[in-house]
Design a protein around this motif. Structure first.
Motif, PDB file in Angstrom:
ATOM      1  N   GLY A  30     -42.135 -34.427  30.917  1.00 23.27           N
ATOM      2  CA  GLY A  30     -43.018 -35.026  29.926  1.00 23.27           C
ATOM      3  C   GLY A  30     -42.837 -34.387  28.561  1.00 23.27           C
ATOM      4  O   GLY A  30     -41.893 -33.620  28.319  1.00 23.27           O
ATOM      5  N   PRO A  31     -43.743 -34.643  27.639  1.00 25.88           N
ATOM      6  CA  PRO A  31     -43.653 -34.033  26.306  1.00 25.88           C
ATOM      7  C   PRO A  31     -43.702 -32.511  26.334  1.00 25.88           C
ATOM      8  O   PRO A  31     -43.240 -31.857  25.410  1.00 25.88           O
ATOM      9  N   ARG A  32     -44.253 -31.938  27.410  1.00 19.32           N
ATOM     10  CA  ARG A  32     -44.326 -30.481  27.501  1.00 19.32           C
ATOM     11  C   ARG A  32     -42.955 -29.842  27.669  1.00 19.32           C
ATOM     12  O   ARG A  32     -42.777 -28.653  27.410  1.00 19.32           O
ATOM     13  N   ASP A  36     -36.384 -40.071  24.796  1.00 16.53           N
ATOM     14  CA  ASP A  36     -36.628 -39.016  23.798  1.00 16.53           C
ATOM     15  C   ASP A  36     -36.646 -37.638  24.444  1.00 16.53           C
ATOM     16  O   ASP A  36     -36.126 -36.666  23.881  1.00 16.53           O
ATOM     17  N   GLU A  37     -37.264 -37.531  25.623  1.00 15.95           N
ATOM     18  CA  GLU A  37     -37.330 -36.253  26.308  1.00 15.95           C
ATOM     19  C   GLU A  37     -35.951 -35.803  26.775  1.00 15.95           C
ATOM     20  O   GLU A  37     -35.605 -34.622  26.689  1.00 15.95           O
ATOM     21  N   GLY A  43     -29.806 -32.712  23.564  1.00 15.77           N
ATOM     22  CA  GLY A  43     -29.192 -32.967  22.272  1.00 15.77           C
ATOM     23  C   GLY A  43     -28.315 -34.200  22.268  1.00 15.77           C
ATOM     24  O   GLY A  43     -27.581 -34.445  21.302  1.00 15.77           O
ATOM     25  N   ILE A  44     -28.378 -35.014  23.318  1.00 11.51           N
ATOM     26  CA  ILE A  44     -27.522 -36.197  23.458  1.00 11.51           C
ATOM     27  C   ILE A  44     -28.378 -37.447  23.312  1.00 11.51           C
ATOM     28  O   ILE A  44     -29.330 -37.636  24.069  1.00 11.51           O
ATOM     29  N   LYS A  45     -28.030 -38.306  22.373  1.00  9.80           N
ATOM     30  CA  LYS A  45     -28.858 -39.474  22.082  1.00  9.80           C
ATOM     31  C   LYS A  45     -28.718 -40.564  23.144  1.00  9.80           C
ATOM     32  O   LYS A  45     -29.692 -41.172  23.545  1.00  9.80           O
ATOM     33  N   LYS A 103     -29.843 -35.025  42.374  1.00 11.07           N
ATOM     34  CA  LYS A 103     -29.197 -36.221  42.888  1.00 11.07           C
ATOM     35  C   LYS A 103     -29.380 -37.417  41.950  1.00 11.07           C
ATOM     36  O   LYS A 103     -28.469 -38.211  41.751  1.00 11.07           O
ATOM     37  N   TRP A 104     -30.592 -37.558  41.413  1.00 12.14           N
ATOM     38  CA  TRP A 104     -30.896 -38.676  40.517  1.00 12.14           C
ATOM     39  C   TRP A 104     -31.466 -38.130  39.209  1.00 12.14           C
ATOM     40  O   TRP A 104     -32.276 -37.199  39.219  1.00 12.14           O
ATOM     41  N   VAL A 105     -31.061 -38.730  38.100  1.00  9.46           N
ATOM     42  CA  VAL A 105     -31.774 -38.580  36.837  1.00  9.46           C
ATOM     43  C   VAL A 105     -32.220 -39.972  36.420  1.00  9.46           C
ATOM     44  O   VAL A 105     -31.400 -40.888  36.326  1.00  9.46           O
ATOM     45  N   ILE A 106     -33.510 -40.115  36.203  1.00  4.80           N
ATOM     46  CA  ILE A 106     -34.070 -41.422  35.840  1.00  4.80           C
ATOM     47  C   ILE A 106     -34.602 -41.339  34.420  1.00  4.80           C
ATOM     48  O   ILE A 106     -35.386 -40.446  34.092  1.00  4.80           O
ATOM     49  N   VAL A 107     -34.136 -42.266  33.590  1.00  3.20           N
ATOM     50  CA  VAL A 107     -34.568 -42.308  32.207  1.00  3.20           C
ATOM     51  C   VAL A 107     -35.465 -43.525  32.012  1.00  3.20           C
ATOM     52  O   VAL A 107     -35.046 -44.662  32.256  1.00  3.20           O
ATOM     53  N   LYS A 108     -36.698 -43.250  31.602  1.00  2.00           N
ATOM     54  CA  LYS A 108     -37.675 -44.316  31.361  1.00  2.00           C
ATOM     55  C   LYS A 108     -37.517 -44.807  29.928  1.00  2.00           C
ATOM     56  O   LYS A 108     -37.646 -44.032  28.983  1.00  2.00           O
ATOM     57  N   MET A 109     -37.245 -46.099  29.776  1.00  2.00           N
ATOM     58  CA  MET A 109     -36.972 -46.691  28.470  1.00  2.00           C
ATOM     59  C   MET A 109     -38.163 -47.483  27.934  1.00  2.00           C
ATOM     60  O   MET A 109     -38.003 -48.390  27.117  1.00  2.00           O
TER      61      MET A 109
END
Length: 490
Positions: A278-280, A310-311, A317-319, A336-342
């Motif tokens: 999260g933002p933390r 954004d997180e 540092g990668i957009k 195993k998984w990285v999930i990016v919430k858009m």
């Protein structure tokens, strides 16, 4: 009347992220796996008891017996935990249990810390009617998961006052068992403020903007800093669970040492770790040595990482969110998984060999509070049931969207009936231009899969398209079965 400032924050309670931070991984907009330097030494979690661990610097080291070196060809996925045991619980949440008190205010006051503290003290002096109370924090995730038919445990601390009883009643009504984190510290006064249930004041202005504050915002120490170790009951709960869910706001309540102890023990007993910084995450990356090391431990040892774009960028540092996800995978040990919430666009699931994309569902958004927590619950559902990755994203997007159609979190998160209704309607926010531009890169993976409501199943040399109709036909029987077989409290 003077209003004290409640600093605007993302729609999840607790601390505002620090404006001063540094990257967990170095900045490089085109970073690839072959180019990326390793900033932190590999983490090795020793398979040993952590019950005597206190809130101090983490014992993180490199070992010739570490997962990276002991597995064939450097693969971490063949590494086995010391002991697994019977896993009869689906999800356990760690900490971050609070009562949200939701109030409408004429305006969100200016951002002076002293004014905010004075305002919170004023609110606390005259508690509002119970109709304004709601379960918050990790209760959101646990409730959403329970409504999908998962067996859930909430690990955390609540006080002996009316707010604590309120949380216990809500969890019990939802079929969620509570495991207290008290370590029986005889030096703690159970009537002291530091022992009370954490309250989060959620202020809503006429424009439906949210402001949050709690006593954790005004102290350098975690709210329950008196807690120094994991109890036997907590360790049993972790061992019995398939997933341990942690988020960045857990650091507002628990010391980095206690959180690290839970992570180490979960790895030892074969419990999968889900982590949503999260933002933390941004403020933790610029926090104390203990906070940075605990954050690093979570990023490396979690099976599933969940972040907004954004997180992900702030930590790497990668957009580009896919490249950022690949970097987190590379730096991970057990990831195993990285999930990016858009957000309103949808979500992406990245593994070492594949990328899956799913657009969001079209809904009338009323309130976004609790959407991210609901989304995580559905990801856990797909992970536990070994569902196809694009199906997992689809159901997670649907659960998050269904929550957005209601008002607030806690007992207002998506019901299974609402999720089924939304999936049955099969109305995606199709934005082919956005998704085509996003994945118009050479990511070096074997497969890129995208969910679409405009095509039948098919693929070209680069993209495998899966029709929404096919996914819906596979999801609905599972969800309707869960609806009929909703597990009872245990």
């Amino acid at each position: 009347m003077h209003y004290c400032t409640i600093t605007l924050k993302p729609p999840i309670p607790h601390h505002v992220s620090s404006t001063h931070s540094h990257l967990i991984f170095p900045h490089s907009p085109r970073l690839t796996q072959s180019q990326s330097p390793l900033i932190f030494a590999p983490v090795y979690v020793r398979p040993r008891s952590v019950s005597n661990r206190t809130a101090r610097a983490l014992d993180v080291s490199v070992s010739k017996h570490s997962p990276n070196s002991s597995a064939p060809n450097g693969s971490v996925h063949d590494w086995k935990p010391k002991s697994v045991g019977v896993k009869n619980v689906d999800v356990a949440t760690l900490g971050n249990l609070c009562v949200d008190i939701v109030l409408s205010v004429p305006k969100l006051p200016p951002p002076d810390v002293r004014d905010r503290k004075a305002y919170m003290d004023l609110l606390s002096a005259s508690p509002p009617d119970k109709q304004y109370w709601e379960a918050g924090g990790n209760c959101n995730m646990a409730i959403a998961a329970a409504r999908l038919g998962l067996h859930c445990i909430a690990i955390g601390h609540v006080g002996n006052e009316v707010y604590g009883q309120f949380l216990l009643d809500v969890l019990q009504d939802e079929g969620i068992r509570m495991v207290g984190m008290s370590d029986n510290n005889t030096n703690v006064d159970s009537s002291a403020a530091s022992y009370e249930t954490l309250l989060c004041w959620v202020l809503v202005d006429p424009l439906q903007r949210h402001g949050f504050c709690s006593r954790a915002d005004f102290s350098k120490e975690p709210a329950f800093s008196w807690m120094s170790k994991l109890s036997a009951q907590v360790k049993t709960a972790i061992k019995q669970s398939k997933i341990l869910f942690c988020n960045g706001y857990g650091f507002d309540e628990l010391s980095p040492g206690v959180i690290a102890a839970a992570v180490e023990y979960a790895v030892e007993v074969g419990t999968s770790i889900f982590f949503d910084p999260g933002p933390r995450g941004k403020s933790l990356s610029a926090g104390t040595t203990e906070e940075r090391e605990a954050l690093n431990l979570l990023l490396r040892m979690s099976d599933v990482l969940l972040l907004t774009s954004d997180e992900a960028e702030s930590l790497t540092g990668i957009k580009n969110p896919v490249l950022a996800g690949q970097e987190l995978l590379k730096q991970g040990v057990l990831t195993k998984w990285v999930i990016v919430k858009m957000g309103p666009r949808g979500s992406i699931l990245i593994t070492r060999s594949s990328i899956s994309c799913a657009p969001a569902f079209e809904v009338n958004v009323v309130d976004t509070v609790g959407c991210g927590d609901s989304f995580v619950a559905a990801i856990a559902y797909g992970f536990i049931h070994n569902m196809p990755k694009v199906n997992t994203l689809a159901v997670a997007n649907a659960v998050g969207a269904a929550t957005a159609t209601g008002c607030g979190a806690g007992r207002n998160v998506a019901t299974l009936e609402k999720v089924i209704e939304l999936i049955s309607a099969s109305n995606l926010k199709q934005n082919d231009k956005f998704w085509n531009e996003l994945i118009d890169e050479n990511f070096g993976v074997d497969e890129i899969t995208s969910l679409s409501n405009l095509v039948v199943d098919g693929s070209d040399n680069r993209l495998n398209c899966v029709s929404l109709q096919k996914v819906v036909s596979e999801l609905l029987p599972k969800l309707k079965s869960a609806q009929l077989e909703r597990k009872v409290p245990f």
